[in-house]
Design a protein around this motif. Structure first.
Motif, PDB file in Angstrom:
ATOM      1  N   ASN A  89       0.355  -0.887   0.050  1.00  0.00           N
ATOM      2  CA  ASN A  89       0.398  -0.269  -0.189  1.00  0.00           C
ATOM      3  C   ASN A  89       0.978   1.405  -0.032  1.00  0.00           C
ATOM      4  O   ASN A  89       2.063   1.376   1.009  1.00  0.00           O
ATOM      5  CB  ASN A  89      -0.761   0.163   1.104  1.00  0.00           C
ATOM      6  CG  ASN A  89      -1.789   1.102   1.214  1.00  0.00           C
ATOM      7  OD1 ASN A  89      -2.772   1.405   0.072  1.00  0.00           O
ATOM      8  ND2 ASN A  89      -2.370   1.833   2.174  1.00  0.00           N
TER       9      ASN A  89
ATOM     10  N   PRO B 108      -3.746  -3.946  -1.198  1.00  0.00           N
ATOM     11  CA  PRO B 108      -3.221  -4.138  -0.052  1.00  0.00           C
ATOM     12  C   PRO B 108      -1.394  -4.234   0.624  1.00  0.00           C
ATOM     13  O   PRO B 108      -1.091  -4.131  -0.571  1.00  0.00           O
ATOM     14  CB  PRO B 108      -3.384  -5.434  -0.283  1.00  0.00           C
ATOM     15  CG  PRO B 108      -4.028  -5.867  -1.508  1.00  0.00           C
ATOM     16  CD  PRO B 108      -4.502  -4.278  -2.512  1.00  0.00           C
TER      17      PRO B 108
ATOM     18  N   ASN C 238     -11.082  -5.481   3.214  1.00  0.00           N
ATOM     19  CA  ASN C 238     -10.118  -6.118   2.525  1.00  0.00           C
ATOM     20  C   ASN C 238     -10.905  -7.678   3.494  1.00  0.00           C
ATOM     21  O   ASN C 238     -11.365  -7.512   4.454  1.00  0.00           O
ATOM     22  CB  ASN C 238      -8.634  -6.541   3.519  1.00  0.00           C
ATOM     23  CG  ASN C 238      -8.228  -7.208   3.638  1.00  0.00           C
ATOM     24  OD1 ASN C 238      -7.884  -7.863   2.956  1.00  0.00           O
ATOM     25  ND2 ASN C 238      -7.236  -7.793   4.444  1.00  0.00           N
ATOM     26  N   PRO C 239     -10.912  -8.866   2.809  1.00  0.00           N
ATOM     27  CA  PRO C 239     -11.700  -9.466   3.773  1.00  0.00           C
ATOM     28  C   PRO C 239     -11.673 -10.013   5.068  1.00  0.00           C
ATOM     29  O   PRO C 239     -12.545 -10.268   5.619  1.00  0.00           O
ATOM     30  CB  PRO C 239     -11.012 -10.879   3.083  1.00  0.00           C
ATOM     31  CG  PRO C 239      -9.903 -10.908   2.346  1.00  0.00           C
ATOM     32  CD  PRO C 239     -10.292  -9.277   1.604  1.00  0.00           C
ATOM     33  N   PHE C 240     -10.326  -9.844   5.174  1.00  0.00           N
ATOM     34  CA  PHE C 240     -10.794 -10.597   6.899  1.00  0.00           C
ATOM     35  C   PHE C 240     -10.157  -9.003   7.756  1.00  0.00           C
ATOM     36  O   PHE C 240     -10.430  -9.559   8.655  1.00  0.00           O
ATOM     37  CB  PHE C 240      -8.943 -11.052   7.747  1.00  0.00           C
ATOM     38  CG  PHE C 240      -9.363 -12.318   6.764  1.00  0.00           C
ATOM     39  CD1 PHE C 240      -8.602 -13.478   7.525  1.00  0.00           C
ATOM     40  CD2 PHE C 240      -9.378 -12.376   5.711  1.00  0.00           C
ATOM     41  CE1 PHE C 240      -9.487 -14.372   7.354  1.00  0.00           C
ATOM     42  CE2 PHE C 240      -9.954 -14.396   4.787  1.00  0.00           C
ATOM     43  CZ  PHE C 240      -9.340 -15.036   5.663  1.00  0.00           C
ATOM     44  N   PHE C 241     -10.500  -7.834   7.330  1.00  0.00           N
ATOM     45  CA  PHE C 241     -11.306  -6.922   8.594  1.00  0.00           C
ATOM     46  C   PHE C 241     -12.359  -7.082   9.375  1.00  0.00           C
ATOM     47  O   PHE C 241     -12.378  -6.901  10.812  1.00  0.00           O
ATOM     48  CB  PHE C 241     -11.110  -5.352   8.059  1.00  0.00           C
ATOM     49  CG  PHE C 241     -10.987  -4.239   8.177  1.00  0.00           C
ATOM     50  CD1 PHE C 241      -9.566  -4.206   7.921  1.00  0.00           C
ATOM     51  CD2 PHE C 241     -10.966  -3.491   8.762  1.00  0.00           C
ATOM     52  CE1 PHE C 241      -8.679  -3.755   8.322  1.00  0.00           C
ATOM     53  CE2 PHE C 241     -10.291  -2.633   9.486  1.00  0.00           C
ATOM     54  CZ  PHE C 241      -8.407  -2.520   9.457  1.00  0.00           C
TER      55      PHE C 241
ATOM     56  N   THR D  98     -14.273  -9.822  11.190  1.00  0.00           N
ATOM     57  CA  THR D  98     -14.721 -11.312  11.684  1.00  0.00           C
ATOM     58  C   THR D  98     -15.529 -12.343  11.218  1.00  0.00           C
ATOM     59  O   THR D  98     -15.362 -13.426  11.338  1.00  0.00           O
ATOM     60  CB  THR D  98     -15.132 -10.849  13.868  1.00  0.00           C
ATOM     61  OG1 THR D  98     -15.600 -10.937  13.796  1.00  0.00           O
ATOM     62  CG2 THR D  98     -13.302 -10.454  14.152  1.00  0.00           C
TER      63      THR D  98
ATOM     64  N   THR E 227     -13.581 -14.135   8.544  1.00  0.00           N
ATOM     65  CA  THR E 227     -12.170 -15.349   9.428  1.00  0.00           C
ATOM     66  C   THR E 227     -13.942 -15.950   9.491  1.00  0.00           C
ATOM     67  O   THR E 227     -13.130 -17.942   9.452  1.00  0.00           O
ATOM     68  CB  THR E 227     -11.809 -14.675  11.037  1.00  0.00           C
ATOM     69  OG1 THR E 227     -11.704 -13.480  10.634  1.00  0.00           O
ATOM     70  CG2 THR E 227     -10.902 -15.229  11.694  1.00  0.00           C
TER      71      THR E 227
ATOM     72  N   PRO F 260      -6.597 -10.139  -1.574  1.00  0.00           N
ATOM     73  CA  PRO F 260      -6.963  -9.180  -0.568  1.00  0.00           C
ATOM     74  C   PRO F 260      -7.013  -7.753  -0.938  1.00  0.00           C
ATOM     75  O   PRO F 260      -6.638  -8.193  -2.157  1.00  0.00           O
ATOM     76  CB  PRO F 260      -4.755  -9.178   0.000  1.00  0.00           C
ATOM     77  CG  PRO F 260      -4.502  -9.638  -1.153  1.00  0.00           C
ATOM     78  CD  PRO F 260      -5.347 -11.107  -1.980  1.00  0.00           C
ATOM     79  N   ALA F 261      -7.939  -6.923  -0.726  1.00  0.00           N
ATOM     80  CA  ALA F 261      -7.945  -5.874  -1.035  1.00  0.00           C
ATOM     81  C   ALA F 261      -7.778  -4.941   0.055  1.00  0.00           C
ATOM     82  O   ALA F 261      -7.498  -5.080   0.817  1.00  0.00           O
ATOM     83  CB  ALA F 261      -9.333  -5.587  -1.625  1.00  0.00           C
ATOM     84  N   PRO F 262      -7.540  -3.945  -0.786  1.00  0.00           N
ATOM     85  CA  PRO F 262      -7.614  -2.451   0.135  1.00  0.00           C
ATOM     86  C   PRO F 262      -8.645  -2.141   1.604  1.00  0.00           C
ATOM     87  O   PRO F 262      -9.451  -2.761   0.900  1.00  0.00           O
ATOM     88  CB  PRO F 262      -6.866  -1.237  -0.311  1.00  0.00           C
ATOM     89  CG  PRO F 262      -7.404  -1.448  -1.753  1.00  0.00           C
ATOM     90  CD  PRO F 262      -7.265  -2.901  -1.827  1.00  0.00           C
ATOM     91  N   SER F 263      -8.270  -1.905   2.787  1.00  0.00           N
ATOM     92  CA  SER F 263      -8.959  -1.691   3.808  1.00  0.00           C
ATOM     93  C   SER F 263      -9.209  -0.537   4.168  1.00  0.00           C
ATOM     94  O   SER F 263      -8.596   0.756   3.565  1.00  0.00           O
ATOM     95  CB  SER F 263      -8.859  -2.421   5.070  1.00  0.00           C
ATOM     96  OG  SER F 263      -7.368  -1.642   5.465  1.00  0.00           O
TER      97      SER F 263
ATOM     98  N   PHE G 266      -8.310   1.097   6.428  1.00  0.00           N
ATOM     99  CA  PHE G 266      -7.477   1.540   7.621  1.00  0.00           C
ATOM    100  C   PHE G 266      -5.700   1.893   6.421  1.00  0.00           C
ATOM    101  O   PHE G 266      -5.502   3.118   6.783  1.00  0.00           O
ATOM    102  CB  PHE G 266      -6.859   0.608   8.055  1.00  0.00           C
ATOM    103  CG  PHE G 266      -5.396   1.082   8.804  1.00  0.00           C
ATOM    104  CD1 PHE G 266      -5.108   2.099   9.541  1.00  0.00           C
ATOM    105  CD2 PHE G 266      -4.639  -0.355   9.244  1.00  0.00           C
ATOM    106  CE1 PHE G 266      -4.357   2.717  10.661  1.00  0.00           C
ATOM    107  CE2 PHE G 266      -3.046   0.623  10.032  1.00  0.00           C
ATOM    108  CZ  PHE G 266      -2.697   1.061  11.046  1.00  0.00           C
ATOM    109  N   ASP G 267      -5.999   1.238   5.096  1.00  0.00           N
ATOM    110  CA  ASP G 267      -4.939   1.184   3.747  1.00  0.00           C
ATOM    111  C   ASP G 267      -5.111   3.212   3.635  1.00  0.00           C
ATOM    112  O   ASP G 267      -4.853   3.784   2.960  1.00  0.00           O
ATOM    113  CB  ASP G 267      -5.187   0.505   2.862  1.00  0.00           C
ATOM    114  CG  ASP G 267      -4.690  -0.689   3.022  1.00  0.00           C
ATOM    115  OD1 ASP G 267      -3.353  -1.267   3.618  1.00  0.00           O
ATOM    116  OD2 ASP G 267      -5.856  -2.303   3.278  1.00  0.00           O
TER     117      ASP G 267
ATOM    118  N   ILE H 250      -6.644  -0.354  16.976  1.00  0.00           N
ATOM    119  CA  ILE H 250      -7.464   0.377  16.589  1.00  0.00           C
ATOM    120  C   ILE H 250      -9.110  -0.167  16.946  1.00  0.00           C
ATOM    121  O   ILE H 250      -9.396  -1.568  17.933  1.00  0.00           O
ATOM    122  CB  ILE H 250      -8.164  -0.296  14.660  1.00  0.00           C
ATOM    123  CG1 ILE H 250      -7.003   0.445  13.703  1.00  0.00           C
ATOM    124  CG2 ILE H 250      -9.310  -0.044  14.131  1.00  0.00           C
ATOM    125  CD1 ILE H 250      -6.413  -0.459  12.495  1.00  0.00           C
TER     126      ILE H 250
ATOM    127  N   LEU I 292     -13.289   3.277  13.804  1.00  0.00           N
ATOM    128  CA  LEU I 292     -14.022   2.628  13.100  1.00  0.00           C
ATOM    129  C   LEU I 292     -15.427   2.662  13.352  1.00  0.00           C
ATOM    130  O   LEU I 292     -16.076   2.570  14.395  1.00  0.00           O
ATOM    131  CB  LEU I 292     -14.255   1.125  12.966  1.00  0.00           C
ATOM    132  CG  LEU I 292     -12.799   0.961  11.708  1.00  0.00           C
ATOM    133  CD1 LEU I 292     -12.207  -0.749  11.664  1.00  0.00           C
ATOM    134  CD2 LEU I 292     -11.833   1.180  11.093  1.00  0.00           C
TER     135      LEU I 292
END
Lengths: 277, 277
Positions: free
Chosen positions: A86, A113, B86-89, B91, B94, B111-114, B116-117, B133, B167
């Motif tokens: 990122n 990411p 992002n897929p794991f942001f 729960t 998960t 993955p992808a930008p969250s 947070f990114d 966070i 968040l």
């Protein structure tokens, strides 16, 4: 205009549709390659996809006035600077963009990411349970430099029951990539030096090599065992988990086959640390 | 096989080349839409790009046995579940992947930008200077529920000079999106209730609306002022900065035109807090 874009953590898989479109219309494309590496990335393939040359930037390029030149070009042209991961994970890029804003160059940012996103996906650890992220660098005994702050951050996170992500030193231009066994040895050495009871040979660590790439490797075991691992290609990260949630334990158990007792045992010991402080 | 992929934070701009290729070869594609929203995302456009239908999943779908059904399909078919960010942001995801591993379904993660990114890119704040966070949710006075943990995390981060990313509560299915003024009022209310001197009306906050989207808005000012802002479309996040590094101050100053004194003044006051604890 300055386009700042991340290419993600593993090859072109992670590059976004939006960034590819932007690069197709850019006049000049630069790639900063010294703050990180992405094992599956090929500049050649990117050049094919976007239909133009991509010029590599070294640390010297960015530190020696070349940046100024690029930003001046961006005042009248569409210029892109690409980075691994990122774009704002390394402070270098914050500086580049800050300079662009200072000079009044319009900026467009394409996120991607980061290694943190990949680690969340690889380990199933919850984002809310991470404390401060830190970088671990090699000590330089000659000048008496030891990464005390990182040692301190780890202790601080653990005393709150939080996970610590250690990003390991990487100087791509010099071929320096701290591996998981290197990192484990550095941590053990820091304990010997500072003796604040932060690090123990038996502590549970999760070593992630090449997170989310097809040859990803994940090690879960004691720090002592980690120090004896064979080195594998970079990049590597090391996580020292804090108190583990049941769903985190499930994930690590079902994904990696780690025994639940190993995970709950460590989690309980962190809880005791928590109560005693 | 189960494909789990993130679509990022703003529309198709952030979707990765790798995920698009994977979706083209998938037999079934689901989109989980209740944990977040991405303002510029169109399911219709994605369907055009990948050449197949995308089915929406509700919270009820995933909580009432539908997940089991989908994972059984994934034992013999290539099935994708997409999520915002992002897929794991969240729960939830998960848990989905954990269940897949438990049932022996092979999993591939994109993955992808969250958020947070995006926040790092929007604000130039350094990743290493963030503490834990946290999510801020609305109190429920009826049942006597107040988000004390979040209040505590903020206090803990501030006392270490670290930034806090909050968040804000989002329940897309119920149309509940906590805005920046809502969040500021909740924080002021928490101080009134708990009186641990964590929150002050004059504290500096950075409110980010629709980070990195074309209609991104960033507010920097006091919490008191933030509480009086007009509401704008979601999603929103709130950051309470800790001690600011010179390059962070430069970024915010050059990008947003905030006066340096405002930033250094706050940073100094956090430093004083640091010294007094």
């Amino acid at each position: 205009m300055l386009i700042v874009g991340g290419v993600g953590i593993w090859g072109l898989r992670d590059i976004s549709l939006g960034l590819v479109e932007a690069l197709k219309t850019a006049e000049l494309v630069f790639l900063e390659e010294y703050t990180s590496i992405t094992p599956g990335f090929s500049k050649r393939v990117l050049e094919d996809v976007i239909g133009k040359k991509v010029e590599s930037l070294t640390r010297r390029d960015l530190e020696n006035g070349r940046l100024r030149e690029i930003l001046e070009l961006a005042q009248t042209n569409k210029v892109a600077i690409l980075t691994y991961g990122n774009p704002f994970f390394a402070t270098t890029h914050t500086y580049i963009v800050s300079e662009a804003y200072r000079l009044g160059v319009p900026v467009e940012i394409y996120p991607a990411p980061s290694v943190f996103d990949a680690i969340l996906c690889s380990t199933g650890l919850h984002v809310y349970k991470f404390g401060r992220i830190a970088t671990l660098v090699f000590p330089d005994e000659g000048v008496g430099y030891f990464p005390y702050t990182t040692y301190k951050v780890l202790g601080d996170n653990l005393s709150r029951g939080l996970h610590t992500l250690l990003l390991l030193e990487m100087r791509a231009e010099d071929g320096v990539f701290m591996s998981i066994p290197d990192a484990a040895s550095v941590l053990l050495g820091l304990e010997e030096r500072f003796r604040e009871r932060v690090v123990e040979p038996s502590m549970l660590v999760i070593g992630v090599s090449r997170a989310l790439s097809p040859d990803e490797e994940i090690f879960i075991g004691s720090l002592e065992e980690a120090a004896k691992l064979e080195k594998s290609p970079p990049p590597h990260s090391l996580i020292i988990p804090g108190v583990l949630h049941d769903t985190e334990i499930d994930f690590l158990h079902y994904r990696l086959g780690v025994k639940r007792e190993v995970l709950t045992g460590w989690s309980e010991s962190v809880k005791r640390r928590l109560q005693s402080t």
